[in-house]
Design an enzyme around this catalytic site. Sequence first.
Site, PDB file in Angstrom:
ATOM      1  N   HIS A 173       0.809  -1.215   0.000  1.00 15.02           N
ATOM      2  CA  HIS A 173       0.000   0.000   0.000  1.00 15.02           C
ATOM      3  C   HIS A 173       0.846   1.271   0.000  1.00 15.02           C
ATOM      4  O   HIS A 173       0.340   2.360  -0.278  1.00 15.02           O
ATOM      5  CB  HIS A 173      -0.942   0.005   1.212  1.00 15.02           C
ATOM      6  CG  HIS A 173      -2.282   0.605   0.950  1.00 15.02           C
ATOM      7  ND1 HIS A 173      -2.447   1.899   0.472  1.00 15.02           N
ATOM      8  CD2 HIS A 173      -3.528   0.110   1.090  1.00 15.02           C
ATOM      9  CE1 HIS A 173      -3.743   2.163   0.346  1.00 15.02           C
ATOM     10  NE2 HIS A 173      -4.417   1.091   0.706  1.00 15.02           N
ATOM     11  N   ASP A 394     -11.136  -8.619 -17.044  1.00 17.31           N
ATOM     12  CA  ASP A 394     -11.246  -9.777 -17.940  1.00 17.31           C
ATOM     13  C   ASP A 394      -9.927  -9.962 -18.675  1.00 17.31           C
ATOM     14  O   ASP A 394      -9.564  -9.161 -19.537  1.00 17.31           O
ATOM     15  CB  ASP A 394     -12.391  -9.559 -18.936  1.00 17.31           C
ATOM     16  CG  ASP A 394     -12.605 -10.745 -19.863  1.00 17.31           C
ATOM     17  OD1 ASP A 394     -11.828 -11.717 -19.784  1.00 17.31           O
ATOM     18  OD2 ASP A 394     -13.551 -10.698 -20.679  1.00 17.31           O
TER      19      ASP A 394
END
Length: 453
Positions: A173, A394
Amino acid sequence: MCKAAGNEKPRNIGATRKLNVKIANAVNVSPARETFGGLYALSNLDQTFPYVIEIVFAFEGEGRGRRKSAVETMRESLAEVLVKFYPFAGRLVVGNDGRMAVKCTGEGVPFVEAVSASDIGVLDDISAVDPTTLRKLVKHSDGAPTILEVPLLTVQVTTFKCGGIVVGVVMNHVLVDGKALTDFITCWTDLARAKPPSVLPFLDRSVLCPRRPPRVDLPHHEYAPRDQRSKRAVSPQTKPLVYRSFCFNPHTLIQLKKSSTIATQNGSSTVPTTFEVISALAWISRTKALGISPHETTKLLTAVDGRPKFDPPLPSGYFGNGIAWSCAECSAGELTRKPFSFAVRTVHEGLQSVTETYIRSAIDHVELNRVGVDCEGNTCCISKWSRLPFYKMDFGFGRPFQVAPATVPNNVILVASQSRESDNLVVSLGLPRDAMDVFSKLIQYELTLKSKF
């Protein structure tokens, strides 16, 4: 899947026993072409939340015959996308000024190919947080002494006997937040399908540099010195955590919102958001479960995307931490004894306070004080994943049917969508076992009560 409003989600005990994952190959994927090789500066907002986030994306895949080619395509397209997002291929270092930066070495991203002889159905509902099982599906960095030794990104692709695929992503992070990570994955999926990238990174973090001279205009209790820990506050070094998830369906959330209308300053009222009521309920329940003394201060810090708060907004594709942390705080006694609407209003007011002025002031506060987010003891952080476009990803074998955390960092609460086809929200966290038992009973009581209306 969750069966009723507020039901605690099953722990997947069967999956814990049955899932076997074998590492087939592990490499470092470097950028496909030479990239910048110097130090990449990080902003003050990047310095403040040294946590690791682990995410698993579960895909049905396209049958057994495509598994090898799918993994090869992902590895090759990762090398291509790292040309544009080259800081991921570097390593964290600390400069002479004590600030973290990225040394752009081009060493690459650890990429693991793994296989399982099971069908993907053995995982059951992965939105029920189960680190014992799900962390087999990510390349984690357990044992790293500091955040500096944690890679900025790792990827593990696990293929299942049935043709199903799980992509495990671990992000540091310090380099990016959730929005920047999804921009990266979006670009990666575009290249994997031989499409032009629909998003490109804006790499110049100087747009969030401190003012000269720095000017702190507002109090910033999200960075305040830690309150003295109560004896039951989370202390993972001495007390192991248990992890559980709780499912909220739309009907129950509507009832929660109806019961907590917020009175405004002009005398009117407003209905709180779904996230505000979930945050308030989790905050109250956690405070009670940990037995925080009534006179002690308790805080809930919320990750807020700061990109649209600026005028003009931060550049499209801003690559880095664009989040600020709102701070809702009060005494534990106020929080637990006053009506539910008090907690909701406190959360709401904290969120409303995050403006461009607030974020600029926070940046300058960090510049002057070199502090991190106060996310220990009586304070917890909450982050909403439900609006991140995880379910649009995708790679060429369809969109994921579920996306979930593999684990939850200490003192952090995650709110995520249950699945691609569901409107349910799932709240996941870790607590010491005795506190988790109390937390579970409190959540179940409130949600069972609301579900009757």
